[in-house]
Design a protein around this motif. Sequence first.
Motif, PDB file in Angstrom:
ATOM      1  N   MET A  76      14.372  64.866  63.495  1.00 40.93           N
ATOM      2  CA  MET A  76      14.955  65.548  64.631  1.00 40.93           C
ATOM      3  C   MET A  76      14.624  64.557  66.021  1.00 40.93           C
ATOM      4  N   PHE A  77      13.259  64.204  66.012  1.00 40.42           N
ATOM      5  CA  PHE A  77      13.062  63.455  67.249  1.00 40.42           C
ATOM      6  C   PHE A  77      13.585  62.063  67.084  1.00 40.42           C
ATOM      7  N   ALA A  78      13.682  61.520  65.937  1.00 38.44           N
ATOM      8  CA  ALA A  78      14.091  60.320  65.799  1.00 38.44           C
ATOM      9  C   ALA A  78      15.565  60.175  66.205  1.00 38.44           C
ATOM     10  N   ALA A  90      16.888  57.813  69.516  1.00 40.89           N
ATOM     11  CA  ALA A  90      18.282  57.026  69.348  1.00 40.89           C
ATOM     12  C   ALA A  90      19.563  57.574  70.012  1.00 40.89           C
ATOM     13  N   SER A  91      19.559  58.688  70.179  1.00 39.91           N
ATOM     14  CA  SER A  91      20.761  59.442  71.166  1.00 39.91           C
ATOM     15  C   SER A  91      20.672  58.872  72.660  1.00 39.91           C
ATOM     16  N   PHE A  92      19.530  58.731  73.118  1.00 36.90           N
ATOM     17  CA  PHE A  92      19.100  58.385  74.454  1.00 36.90           C
ATOM     18  C   PHE A  92      18.798  56.918  74.508  1.00 36.90           C
ATOM     19  N   ASN A  93      18.743  56.085  73.709  1.00 37.38           N
ATOM     20  CA  ASN A  93      18.470  54.871  73.744  1.00 37.38           C
ATOM     21  C   ASN A  93      19.453  53.930  74.572  1.00 37.38           C
ATOM     22  N   SER A 122      18.174  51.696  63.746  1.00 33.90           N
ATOM     23  CA  SER A 122      17.334  51.512  62.349  1.00 33.90           C
ATOM     24  C   SER A 122      16.396  52.712  62.180  1.00 33.90           C
ATOM     25  N   GLU A 123      15.981  53.651  63.179  1.00 35.49           N
ATOM     26  CA  GLU A 123      15.000  54.712  63.127  1.00 35.49           C
ATOM     27  C   GLU A 123      15.696  55.577  62.159  1.00 35.49           C
TER      28      GLU A 123
END
Length: 290
Positions: A223-225, A229-232, A246-247
């Motif tokens: 979930m945290f990955a 990724a959603s906010f990168n 990639s995460e």
Amino acid sequence: MASLGEPKNTIEILNKYHFIFQKKFGQNFLIDTHVLEKIIRAAGITKDDLVLEVGPGIGTMTQYLCENARVVVAVEIDKNLIPILTQDTLKDYDNVTVINEDILKLDINALVQEKNGGRPIKVVANLPYYITTPIIMGLFEAHVPLESVTVMVQKEVAERMQAEPGSKDYGALSLAVQYYAKPYLAANVPQNCFMPRPNVGSAVIRLTLHKEAPVKTVDEHFMFALIRASFNQRRKTLVNSLANSSETGVRKETVLAALTQMGHSATVRGEALTLADFARLADILLESRA
């Protein structure tokens, strides 16, 4: 013992020990008694508490903590401050232990076991701003038995911690903090309350730990990955952010199908999703892998 919350007493100690502020440790000492009292009140310190203080500096807040808590453990990375603390500013208190260590390398769970029988502790700190997030998340992710964390942080970081979906401050930090704790902004603190003056405004925020997580998910790490990724790349749609990461290891079509199942459009961005949405998305994506 003269209160270090008074600027003249702080200056006296600094001169006595020829202390030089270290930029690499982000040192800004509090010199305002009202702010110190607010922190103690916000943290709700009582004579039952073991308090862990991160970065005591010359012991300004430590003195207040010693007066109000049962036991204080102060962890200070700068070896030049240890003689000031142990031989001078804290020498009259018998309920404090000073540890010269990097908080990120310390086994805090072992410390809590040894000093408090594994019972929850309270953390209070005037944190170096460059390392605020790693310290707070390190405490949470190690599942240290915590009742609350009351910290002085950069004002914009405090705003991010309590931000709601859809706002410009909402992001990975908001979701991570709110998964573990309920944030409450206790006070805004102007720059002139510190020596030396920081370049930014500060705030005291109290994070009260949840008894249990507000959402359930099969795999917290996954979930945290997804959240990271959603906010990168905030401007990208959620579909593109997750598929390009990639995460996460998820394909575009799979993410699209999951969002459709949840009733979201293909163009939705990460900032529109709540913590519960991310938990559900993680579970749907994991199920599609099975």
